[in-house]
Design a protein around this motif. Structure first.
Motif, short mmCIF file in Angstrom:
data_model
loop_
_atom_site.label_atom_id
_atom_site.label_comp_id
_atom_site.label_asym_id
_atom_site.label_seq_id
_atom_site.Cartn_x
_atom_site.Cartn_y
_atom_site.Cartn_z
N ALA A 1 1.11 4.04 -3.04
CA ALA A 1 0.69 5.39 -2.70
C ALA A 1 1.78 6.43 -2.94
N ARG B 1 -3.58 1.36 0.72
CA ARG B 1 -3.11 2.34 -0.28
C ARG B 1 -3.97 3.59 -0.24
N ASN B 2 -5.28 3.44 -0.19
CA ASN B 2 -6.16 4.60 -0.14
C ASN B 2 -5.97 5.39 1.15
N PHE B 3 -5.70 4.69 2.25
CA PHE B 3 -5.49 5.40 3.51
C PHE B 3 -4.15 6.12 3.52
N VAL C 1 -6.99 -4.24 -7.78
CA VAL C 1 -8.40 -3.94 -7.55
C VAL C 1 -9.28 -4.96 -8.28
N PHE D 1 -5.66 -2.53 -1.29
CA PHE D 1 -6.61 -1.49 -1.68
C PHE D 1 -6.94 -0.57 -0.50
N LEU D 2 -7.21 -1.16 0.66
CA LEU D 2 -7.57 -0.36 1.82
C LEU D 2 -6.42 0.51 2.28
N GLY E 1 0.81 -1.21 0.00
CA GLY E 1 0.00 0.00 0.00
C GLY E 1 0.84 1.26 0.00
N ASP F 1 0.13 2.40 -11.79
CA ASP F 1 -1.33 2.50 -11.84
C ASP F 1 -1.96 1.24 -12.43
N ALA G 1 -2.52 7.23 1.00
CA ALA G 1 -2.52 8.32 0.03
C ALA G 1 -3.05 9.62 0.62
N GLU G 2 -3.80 9.55 1.72
CA GLU G 2 -4.35 10.75 2.35
C GLU G 2 -3.35 11.42 3.29
#
Length: 292
Positions: A114, A176-178, A129, A173-174, A110, A122, A180-181
């Motif tokens: 990120a 990486r999105n976290f 995903v 997925f979880l 992740g 990508d 990235a913030e």
């Protein structure tokens, strides 16, 4: 010219409903509903503390009139049952490594997706995903054949690898999105201080990712501990977890309630204990992440 008087803003139906539902009566109702959902758990606990004769003659609720008839004989029989005790050990040997590996590998991947640049990043993430939509049932037969060819079928290692493989897409997925913030300025400041990627990941990203990592660990642990489908396919008599062992007891002995009741309660209470143990850490991580 007359001056129009200011009118209070009109409340939406949702705001009115929230205000009405925040009273004491609603809280009492929610407590009653929560206690109602605990009835099966309480019933299973009391059943595991009753003798086989009492369970055959009356329901578990009769213990409130005769509490002296409660006994721990069923748990003594459970400890004497080698299949159940071995399956409990196997469950721990499967669940703990599968959870730790998914959390560690998912966190590293992740972070890479990120904040690290590499060719096709990508596209690789889109592939991860896409793996989320692959059902477990589709992969059972092909992976079982693969494990049979390489000698992993029927082993604990094979079950661990299967759970890790199917847990990683959601974990990546979880996280990486976290990750990235996280503010880019914070990471750049750490790099200016001389922090490398590994130190940046361990000292900055992991502490800030505490809420997501705790949630992922809880979900993965519960999924692996309560799994029966994968274990039923990939394990044998020497590597089966508690879920398969209890199902085997039903098939072999029929009404073997003196072993099934305490075994089922232990199988259920361990995930609950883990959840409540990590809940404080989860809340602490959320608060720490909010402050930072």
């Amino acid at each position: 010219m007359t001056k129009l008087s200011a009118q209070p803003p009109r409340r939406s139906p949702a705001a009115w409903a929230v205000e009405k539902l925040s009273g004491g009566a609603v809280r009492v109702f929610l407590i009653v509903v929560g206690l109602f959902w605990l009835v099966p758990t309480i019933g299973l606990l009391l059943s595991s503390l009753r003798s086989t004769r009492d369970m055959n003659e009356s329901g578990w609720w009769t213990v409130f009139t005769e509490p002296a008839r409660l006994t721990v004989d069923s748990y003594e029989k459970l400890l004497e049952n080698g299949d159940i005790t071995d399956s409990l050990v196997n469950t721990v040997l499967i669940t703990v490594p599968a959870t730790v590996l998914v959390v560690v590998i998912g966190a590293l991947a992740g972070y890479a997706f990120a904040w690290m640049e590499f060719p096709g990043r990508d596209w690789w993430f889109l592939a991860v995903v896409g793996l989320l939509v692959v059902p477990v049932q589709v992969a059972l037969i092909p992976i079982a054949e693969l494990f049979g060819n390489i000698g992993l079928f029927g082993s604990i290692l094979g079950v661990i690898l299967f759970h890790v493989g199917f847990g990683l897409p959601f974990a990546v997925f979880l996280l990486r999105n976290f990750f990235a913030e996280i503010p880019r300025e914070l990471l750049e400041a750490a790099r200016l201080d001389g922090a490398g990627e590994l130190r940046l990941f361990a000292r900055v990203v992991m502490p800030l990712g505490g809420p997501a990592i705790a949630s992922l660990g809880i979900f993965q642990f519960l999924w692996v501990w309560n799994d029966m489908l994968v274990a039923l396919v990939f394990t044998d008599a020497g590597s089966q977890p508690i879920t398969v062992a209890l199902q085997t007891q039903v098939r072999q002995f029929g009404n073997n309630i003196d072993v099934l009741a305490p075994g089922a309660f232990i199988s259920m209470v361990v995930p609950l204990a883990v959840f409540f143990a990590f809940q404080r850490q989860f809340v602490t991580g959320v608060m720490a992440g909010a402050v930072k």
